[in-house]
Write an enzyme that holds these catalytic residues in place. Structure first.
Site, PDB file in Angstrom:
ATOM      1  N   SER A 219       1.630   4.745  19.254  1.00 20.47           N
ATOM      2  CA  SER A 219       0.306   4.524  18.696  1.00 20.47           C
ATOM      3  C   SER A 219      -0.075   3.062  18.901  1.00 20.47           C
ATOM      4  O   SER A 219       0.786   2.218  19.126  1.00 20.47           O
ATOM      5  CB  SER A 219       0.302   4.846  17.212  1.00 20.47           C
ATOM      6  OG  SER A 219       1.001   3.842  16.515  1.00 20.47           O
ATOM      7  N   LYS A 220      -1.365   2.798  18.799  1.00 21.22           N
ATOM      8  CA  LYS A 220      -1.847   1.426  18.956  1.00 21.22           C
ATOM      9  C   LYS A 220      -1.050   0.498  18.059  1.00 21.22           C
ATOM     10  O   LYS A 220      -0.596  -0.555  18.460  1.00 21.22           O
ATOM     11  CB  LYS A 220      -3.341   1.357  18.580  1.00 21.22           C
ATOM     12  CG  LYS A 220      -4.250   1.569  19.775  1.00 21.22           C
ATOM     13  CD  LYS A 220      -4.814   0.228  20.252  1.00 21.22           C
ATOM     14  CE  LYS A 220      -5.156   0.221  21.733  1.00 21.22           C
ATOM     15  NZ  LYS A 220      -6.050   1.245  22.180  1.00 21.22           N
ATOM     16  N   ARG A 221      -0.866   0.949  16.828  1.00 23.68           N
ATOM     17  CA  ARG A 221      -0.200   0.109  15.838  1.00 23.68           C
ATOM     18  C   ARG A 221       1.250  -0.213  16.257  1.00 23.68           C
ATOM     19  O   ARG A 221       1.641  -1.363  16.342  1.00 23.68           O
ATOM     20  CB  ARG A 221      -0.232   0.829  14.474  1.00 23.68           C
ATOM     21  CG  ARG A 221       0.492   0.119  13.380  1.00 23.68           C
ATOM     22  CD  ARG A 221      -0.219  -1.168  12.949  1.00 23.68           C
ATOM     23  NE  ARG A 221       0.750  -2.107  12.370  1.00 23.68           N
ATOM     24  CZ  ARG A 221       1.051  -3.277  12.856  1.00 23.68           C
ATOM     25  NH1 ARG A 221       0.461  -3.713  13.932  1.00 23.68           N
ATOM     26  NH2 ARG A 221       1.928  -4.058  12.286  1.00 23.68           N
ATOM     27  N   ALA A 224       1.279  -2.128  19.635  1.00 24.64           N
ATOM     28  CA  ALA A 224       0.646  -3.441  19.634  1.00 24.64           C
ATOM     29  C   ALA A 224       1.480  -4.479  18.896  1.00 24.64           C
ATOM     30  O   ALA A 224       1.148  -5.641  18.866  1.00 24.64           O
ATOM     31  CB  ALA A 224      -0.736  -3.345  19.006  1.00 24.64           C
TER      32      ALA A 224
END
Ligand code: GLU
Length: 445
Positions: A219-221, A224
């Site tokens: 996921s982006k989270r 990232a």
């Protein structure tokens, strides 16, 4: 003679170095170091709005934190510079003009577009994914399935990624492109441009997708998360390095915990798997713990110090030798540097113990016997774990007591914890004087 390997990591400075980027950088670095080749850092900053010098800096800092050094880059000029795309505009113009002159590109609305030919088979043998074949008609398509010509220079004069990457990889003599599998889809487009310009393409190795533990695309989270956050969470550069190296690769000998030197020796781009790799934090914790065990204690100490300070512990009164041997006494406990700092606080501060263990926690009935034992224990001339242990064994026999009865309260008094390394090891490390002070405070000697 095989040619010297030249690989590059080509981040866009539009964010910090996150896990996916660090993974790609690491595999390029491993390939370069294993083959004795050259590792280049190229900054792809053609997105003028989103690129910033601060992100460029933070990517470099992240790479340095991981111990991934590069041989050529913006701060390390080499024969093939400059190493920022924004400084290489001339070459994009030159080759765009070459395509225009040859009738292989055309201008439209101020942009330059590459004419995608029809009926050509584009093939490449990916080092990881194997043989890939695409009909040029399918390499770049509109929504209705018709061929979509490729913009190579935008209206603002900036090159697009697919064009700049070809020009740069060619002009920088890159002969192996190692990057994430999300770029497989771009490779046929890039190959069409290579062919149109008469350039020899490099080899390609696409790295497997990284999935979260739920087996879904990161996921982006999760993805990232900057590598520095891993530092703050208590992971060693060596732990993250080892863990990321295992995402899509493992040494043939099955070894799971390895040093950088071992990884460099054992790494083979050909043994990278295309099977998606799972980002498993339990595994990271395990690897990190193993790396802490093999790390030089004084190096580990420098990493732990800020965590102790963060816990409000004053380490200025302790010598490095004392602190490093305290960490050794911890015997590999703690999966993260943060945990290790926390679990070892009693070596630095008696206040930390007092906060957890109160004087009235002691069983009054047992106090006289304990007092007698601890006084005699402190009287043993040799204050080593072995001497204390053998003294204790004979004492409990004569006094009809048990190890549990005498050792458990001692652990509480010295550490304020239910779990710790062997209590005599802890006592020896603290030293007789400090043990005396702690026992006195609890009125146990
Ligand atoms: N700037 C591109 C990226 O960050 C580089 C991709 C490539 O390695 O070709 O995804």
């Amino acid at each position: 003679m095989s040619e010297n390997i030249r690989v590059r990591f080509a981040p866009s400075p539009t964010g910090a170095l996150h896990i996916g980027g660090a993974h790609t950088a690491l595999f390029n670095w491993l390939c370069a170091r294993h083959t004795g080749g050259t590792f280049i850092l190229r900054i792809e900053d053609t997105d003028r709005e989103r690129s910033t010098p601060e992100y460029e800096q933070s990517i470099m800092d992240g790479m340095r934190w991981m111990g991934l050094d590069w041989d050529e880059g913006p701060d390390k000029p080499g024969q093939f510079g400059p190493y920022r795309q924004s400084e290489r505009m001339e070459s994009y113009t030159k080759y765009a003009n070459q395509l225009l002159d040859a009738g292989l590109a055309y201008k439209d609305n101020g942009a330059v577009l590459f004419k995608v030919p029809s009926g050509k088979i584009v093939t490449f043998d990916d080092e990881v994914y194997g043989h890939i074949e695409v009909l040029s008609d399918n390499a770049s398509v509109n929504q209705d399935g018709t061929i979509k010509d490729i913009v190579i220079i935008k209206r603002d004069g900036m090159p697009t990624y697919n064009f700049a990457v070809v020009i740069d990889d060619f002009t920088m003599n890159i002969n192996m492109v190692i990057r994430g599998e999300d770029h497989i889809i771009n490779t046929p487009k890039q190959l069409l441009i290579y062919h149109a310009l008469g350039f020899k393409p490099p080899k390609f190795a696409h790295l497997p997708m990284i999935l979260g533990k739920d087996k879904k695309k990161l996921s982006k989270r999760q993805g990232a998360t900057s590598v520095f956050e891993y530092n703050d969470l208590g992971y060693l550069p060596d732990g993250v390095f080892n863990f990321l190296a295992l995402l899509g690769w493992s040494p043939k000998n099955g070894q799971e915990v390895f040093t950088r030197e071992e990884a460099v020796k054992l790494f083979e781009i050909g043994s990278v798997t295309k099977k998606p790799a799972v980002l498993d934090m339990d595994k990271l914790n395990h690897i990190n713990q193993e790396q802490m065990k093999i790390m030089d204690p004084y190096k580990l100490l420098e990493i732990i110090k800020p965590f102790w300070r963060g816990l409000g512990l004053n380490i200025t009164a302790c010598s490095d030798d004392y602190l490093a041997s305290s960490l050794q006494t911890m015997g590999g406990r703690g999966q993260t540097t943060m945990q290790l700092a926390e679990y070892s606080d009693y070596f630095i501060s008696f206040d930390a113990v007092k906060e957890r263990y109160k004087a009235d926690d002691i069983n009054e009935e047992r106090r006289p016997a304990l007092k007698k034992f601890y006084s005699e224990l402190l009287g043993t001339s040799e204050f080593t774990p072995e001497a204390m242990e053998s003294f204790t064994r004979s004492w409990i026999e004569t006094n009809e007591s048990s190890m549990k009865e005498v050792a458990l309260p001692l652990r509480w008094v010295l550490t304020g914890r239910k779990v710790s390394p062997g209590v005599f090891e802890v006592a020896a490390q603290l030293g007789k004087e400090e043990c005396c002070r702690r026992l006195e405070y609890y009125n146990l000697i």
